[in-house]
Design a protein around this motif. Structure first.
Motif, PDB file in Angstrom:
ATOM      1  N   ALA A 182       0.866  -1.263   0.011  1.00 16.71           N
ATOM      2  CA  ALA A 182       0.008   0.082  -0.162  1.00 16.71           C
ATOM      3  C   ALA A 182       0.895   1.403   0.087  1.00 16.71           C
ATOM      4  CB  ALA A 182      -0.649  -0.118   1.303  1.00 16.71           C
ATOM      5  N   MET A 183       1.813   1.240   0.808  1.00 17.57           N
ATOM      6  CA  MET A 183       2.885   2.498   0.767  1.00 17.57           C
ATOM      7  C   MET A 183       3.574   2.514  -0.570  1.00 17.57           C
ATOM      8  SD  MET A 183       4.526   2.481   4.787  1.00 17.57           S
ATOM      9  CE  MET A 183       5.862   1.132   3.963  1.00 17.57           C
ATOM     10  N   LEU A 184       3.801   1.576  -1.216  1.00 18.74           N
ATOM     11  CA  LEU A 184       4.722   1.426  -2.642  1.00 18.74           C
ATOM     12  C   LEU A 184       3.545   2.156  -3.504  1.00 18.74           C
ATOM     13  CD1 LEU A 184       7.163   1.127  -4.389  1.00 18.74           C
ATOM     14  CD2 LEU A 184       6.149  -1.216  -4.658  1.00 18.74           C
ATOM     15  N   THR A 185       2.547   1.723  -3.485  1.00 17.24           N
ATOM     16  CA  THR A 185       1.496   2.108  -4.409  1.00 17.24           C
ATOM     17  C   THR A 185       0.975   3.559  -4.284  1.00 17.24           C
ATOM     18  OG1 THR A 185       0.228  -0.004  -4.473  1.00 17.24           O
ATOM     19  CG2 THR A 185      -1.161   1.879  -5.292  1.00 17.24           C
ATOM     20  N   GLU A 186       1.155   4.011  -3.062  1.00 19.64           N
ATOM     21  CA  GLU A 186       0.796   5.722  -2.744  1.00 19.64           C
ATOM     22  C   GLU A 186       2.144   6.201  -3.199  1.00 19.64           C
ATOM     23  OE1 GLU A 186      -1.071   8.561  -1.804  1.00 19.64           O
ATOM     24  OE2 GLU A 186      -2.030   6.550  -1.614  1.00 19.64           O
ATOM     25  N   LYS A 187       3.093   5.919  -3.075  1.00 19.59           N
ATOM     26  CA  LYS A 187       4.316   6.465  -3.748  1.00 19.59           C
ATOM     27  C   LYS A 187       4.375   6.584  -5.155  1.00 19.59           C
ATOM     28  CE  LYS A 187       7.598   5.648   0.234  1.00 19.59           C
ATOM     29  NZ  LYS A 187       8.781   4.960   0.499  1.00 19.59           N
ATOM     30  N   ILE A 188       3.965   5.590  -5.510  1.00 13.88           N
ATOM     31  CA  ILE A 188       3.879   5.606  -7.343  1.00 13.88           C
ATOM     32  C   ILE A 188       2.842   6.387  -7.855  1.00 13.88           C
ATOM     33  CG2 ILE A 188       3.176   4.252  -9.333  1.00 13.88           C
ATOM     34  CD1 ILE A 188       4.554   1.929  -8.134  1.00 13.88           C
ATOM     35  N   LYS A 189       1.607   6.477  -7.060  1.00 11.03           N
ATOM     36  CA  LYS A 189       0.754   7.526  -7.303  1.00 11.03           C
ATOM     37  C   LYS A 189       1.246   9.155  -7.324  1.00 11.03           C
ATOM     38  CE  LYS A 189      -3.417   4.783  -5.995  1.00 11.03           C
ATOM     39  NZ  LYS A 189      -4.537   4.712  -5.239  1.00 11.03           N
ATOM     40  N   GLN A 190       1.917   9.313  -6.087  1.00 15.26           N
ATOM     41  CA  GLN A 190       2.451  10.530  -5.886  1.00 15.26           C
ATOM     42  C   GLN A 190       3.567  11.218  -7.049  1.00 15.26           C
ATOM     43  OE1 GLN A 190       4.142  10.465  -2.105  1.00 15.26           O
ATOM     44  NE2 GLN A 190       1.927  10.819  -0.865  1.00 15.26           N
ATOM     45  N   LYS A 191       4.276   9.968  -7.409  1.00 12.73           N
ATOM     46  CA  LYS A 191       5.379  10.393  -8.384  1.00 12.73           C
ATOM     47  C   LYS A 191       4.495  10.627 -10.017  1.00 12.73           C
ATOM     48  CE  LYS A 191       9.569  10.397  -7.209  1.00 12.73           C
ATOM     49  NZ  LYS A 191      10.224  11.749  -7.263  1.00 12.73           N
ATOM     50  N   ILE A 192       3.401   9.789 -10.284  1.00 17.04           N
ATOM     51  CA  ILE A 192       2.808   9.923 -11.461  1.00 17.04           C
ATOM     52  C   ILE A 192       2.226  11.466 -11.324  1.00 17.04           C
ATOM     53  CG2 ILE A 192       0.734   9.210 -12.635  1.00 17.04           C
ATOM     54  CD1 ILE A 192       1.766   6.567 -12.251  1.00 17.04           C
ATOM     55  N   GLN A 193       1.485  11.569 -10.186  1.00 14.85           N
ATOM     56  CA  GLN A 193       0.796  13.026 -10.009  1.00 14.85           C
ATOM     57  C   GLN A 193       1.996  14.220 -10.255  1.00 14.85           C
ATOM     58  OE1 GLN A 193      -1.208  13.588  -6.478  1.00 14.85           O
ATOM     59  NE2 GLN A 193      -2.851  14.654  -7.428  1.00 14.85           N
ATOM     60  N   GLU A 194       3.062  13.986  -9.690  1.00 12.57           N
ATOM     61  CA  GLU A 194       3.982  15.230  -9.837  1.00 12.57           C
ATOM     62  C   GLU A 194       4.494  15.336 -11.335  1.00 12.57           C
ATOM     63  OE1 GLU A 194       7.465  14.446  -7.293  1.00 12.57           O
ATOM     64  OE2 GLU A 194       6.348  14.408  -5.359  1.00 12.57           O
ATOM     65  N   TRP A 195       4.705  14.342 -12.014  1.00  7.49           N
ATOM     66  CA  TRP A 195       5.030  14.361 -13.518  1.00  7.49           C
ATOM     67  C   TRP A 195       4.064  15.024 -14.137  1.00  7.49           C
ATOM     68  CZ3 TRP A 195       6.545   8.480 -13.780  1.00  7.49           C
ATOM     69  CH2 TRP A 195       7.643   8.306 -13.041  1.00  7.49           C
ATOM     70  N   ILE A 196       2.669  14.536 -14.150  1.00  4.93           N
ATOM     71  CA  ILE A 196       1.670  15.094 -14.905  1.00  4.93           C
ATOM     72  C   ILE A 196       1.564  16.768 -14.527  1.00  4.93           C
ATOM     73  CG2 ILE A 196      -0.813  15.220 -14.891  1.00  4.93           C
ATOM     74  CD1 ILE A 196      -0.857  12.502 -14.752  1.00  4.93           C
ATOM     75  N   GLU A 197       1.685  16.987 -13.014  1.00  2.00           N
ATOM     76  CA  GLU A 197       1.636  18.579 -12.872  1.00  2.00           C
ATOM     77  C   GLU A 197       2.920  19.321 -13.327  1.00  2.00           C
ATOM     78  OE1 GLU A 197       1.489  18.518  -8.566  1.00  2.00           O
ATOM     79  OE2 GLU A 197      -0.319  17.783  -8.265  1.00  2.00           O
ATOM     80  N   LEU A 220       7.316  13.476 -19.737  1.00  2.00           N
ATOM     81  CA  LEU A 220       6.456  13.086 -20.859  1.00  2.00           C
ATOM     82  C   LEU A 220       7.161  11.729 -21.282  1.00  2.00           C
ATOM     83  CD1 LEU A 220       4.448  13.577 -22.831  1.00  2.00           C
ATOM     84  CD2 LEU A 220       6.247  14.714 -24.375  1.00  2.00           C
ATOM     85  N   ILE A 221       8.135  11.565 -21.210  1.00  2.00           N
ATOM     86  CA  ILE A 221       8.860  10.161 -21.747  1.00  2.00           C
ATOM     87  C   ILE A 221       8.331   9.030 -20.590  1.00  2.00           C
ATOM     88  CG2 ILE A 221      10.836   8.902 -22.042  1.00  2.00           C
ATOM     89  CD1 ILE A 221      12.236  11.366 -23.298  1.00  2.00           C
ATOM     90  N   LEU A 222       8.552   9.318 -19.353  1.00  2.00           N
ATOM     91  CA  LEU A 222       8.151   8.312 -18.363  1.00  2.00           C
ATOM     92  C   LEU A 222       6.568   8.068 -18.561  1.00  2.00           C
ATOM     93  CD1 LEU A 222      10.302   9.579 -15.531  1.00  2.00           C
ATOM     94  CD2 LEU A 222      10.471   7.571 -17.002  1.00  2.00           C
ATOM     95  N   LEU A 223       5.719   8.947 -18.726  1.00  2.00           N
ATOM     96  CA  LEU A 223       4.352   8.628 -18.708  1.00  2.00           C
ATOM     97  C   LEU A 223       4.061   8.075 -19.932  1.00  2.00           C
ATOM     98  CD1 LEU A 223       2.716  12.288 -17.693  1.00  2.00           C
ATOM     99  CD2 LEU A 223       2.724  10.081 -16.693  1.00  2.00           C
ATOM    100  N   LEU A 224       4.640   8.277 -21.120  1.00  2.00           N
ATOM    101  CA  LEU A 224       4.582   7.554 -22.259  1.00  2.00           C
ATOM    102  C   LEU A 224       4.913   5.965 -22.145  1.00  2.00           C
ATOM    103  CD1 LEU A 224       5.416  10.105 -25.189  1.00  2.00           C
ATOM    104  CD2 LEU A 224       3.225   9.190 -24.569  1.00  2.00           C
ATOM    105  N   GLY A 225       6.293   5.832 -21.515  1.00  2.00           N
ATOM    106  CA  GLY A 225       6.502   4.633 -21.406  1.00  2.00           C
ATOM    107  C   GLY A 225       5.683   3.842 -20.369  1.00  2.00           C
ATOM    108  N   LEU A 226       5.124   4.360 -19.278  1.00  2.00           N
ATOM    109  CA  LEU A 226       4.242   3.917 -18.478  1.00  2.00           C
ATOM    110  C   LEU A 226       2.910   3.626 -19.308  1.00  2.00           C
ATOM    111  CD1 LEU A 226       3.849   3.014 -15.332  1.00  2.00           C
ATOM    112  CD2 LEU A 226       2.791   5.329 -15.238  1.00  2.00           C
ATOM    113  N   GLY A 227       2.437   4.262 -19.997  1.00  2.00           N
ATOM    114  CA  GLY A 227       1.279   4.054 -21.013  1.00  2.00           C
ATOM    115  C   GLY A 227       1.611   2.792 -21.911  1.00  2.00           C
TER     116      GLY A 227
END
Length: 186
Positions: A85-100, A149-156
Motif C-alpha cells: 500500500a505504501m509503494l502504491t501510494e508513492k507511485i501515485k504521488q510520483k505520477i501526479q508530480e510528473w503530470i503537474e 513526458l517520456i516516463l508517462l508515455l513509457g508507463l502507458g
C-alpha cells in the motif's frame, strides 16, 4: 566333562527409566490459550501400569508448531500488504508530480503558443497540423518536462497491453454471463 549352558538373568537396573541424563528432555509445549486434554493412549495408572504420554505430547507439539507458523505467516502477509500500500501510494504521488510538471510547462510557458503556431504553419503549407503541433510542444518543453513526458508515455506503453487484456477478459465474462442467463430463461 561337558560344559553346561546356563542362562543368567541380566543385572537389575539401579536407576529407574526416567532418572539420569534423560531428565533434561524437551520441555512441554506451552501454546497460548491451550488446555491440557486427557490422553486417550495413556494407560490407567490405578492398575499399576506405567503411563505412556508420548503420542499426546507429540500431538501438542505439532499443534503448537502449526499455531506458531500460522501466526508468523499472518504477520508476514500483513507486513507485505502494508508495504504494498505504501509503494502504491508513492507511485501515485510520483505520477501526479510528473503530470503537474507537464501541465505547468504547457500552461505557464510559451510552449502552448509555440505548438499552436507550429500547427497553423503546417496547415498553411499543406502538412499535418497535429504532428507539427506535437513537435512544437515537445521542442518547447524543459528537460524536466520532457523526462516526465517520456516516463508517462513509457508507463502507458507498459500498462496498455495489461489494460487491454483486462478489458477483453471483462467482456468475455460479461458474454458468458449473458449466455448463461439467456439459456436459463429458455
Amino acid at each position: 566333562m561337558p560344559v553346561r549352558a546356563t542362562t543368567a538373568k541380566p543385572a537389575a537396573r539401579k536407576h529407574p527409566r526416567g532418572a539420569g541424563s534423560r531428565t533434561a528432555a524437551h520441555p512441554r509445549s506451552t501454546a497460548p490459550n491451550r488446555t491440557r486434554r486427557p490422553d486417550s493412549s495413556a494407560k490407567d495408572t490405578n492398575r499399576g501400569g506405567p503411563s505412556d504420554t508420548t503420542p499426546g505430547l507429540v500431538l501438542r507439539s505439532v499443534e503448537a508448531a502449526i499455531e506458531w507458523l500460522k501466526t508468523h505467516i499472518r504477520q508476514l502477509l500483513e507486513t507485505a500488504r502494508d508495504r504494498g500500500a505504501m509503494l502504491t501510494e508513492k507511485i501515485k504521488q510520483k505520477i501526479q508530480e510528473w503530470i503537474e510538471t507537464l501541465v505547468d510547462e504547457v500552461a505557464h510557458g510559451g510552449v502552448g503558443m509555440q505548438a499552436g503556431l507550429e500547427g497553423v504553419r503546417a496547415a498553411l503549407t499543406g502538412k499535418n497540423p497535429v504532428w507539427a503541433a506535437i513537435k512544437g510542444l515537445v521542442t518547447g518543453l524543459s528537460t524536466k518536462a520532457k523526462i516526465a513526458l517520456i516516463l508517462l508515455l513509457g508507463l502507458g506503453l507498459l500498462l496498455g497491453p495489461v489494460l487491454l487484456v483486462v478489458l477483453l477478459l471483462a467482456l468475455l465474462v460479461m458474454a458468458i454471463v449473458a449466455a448463461v442467463r439467456a439459456a436459463a430463461a429458455d
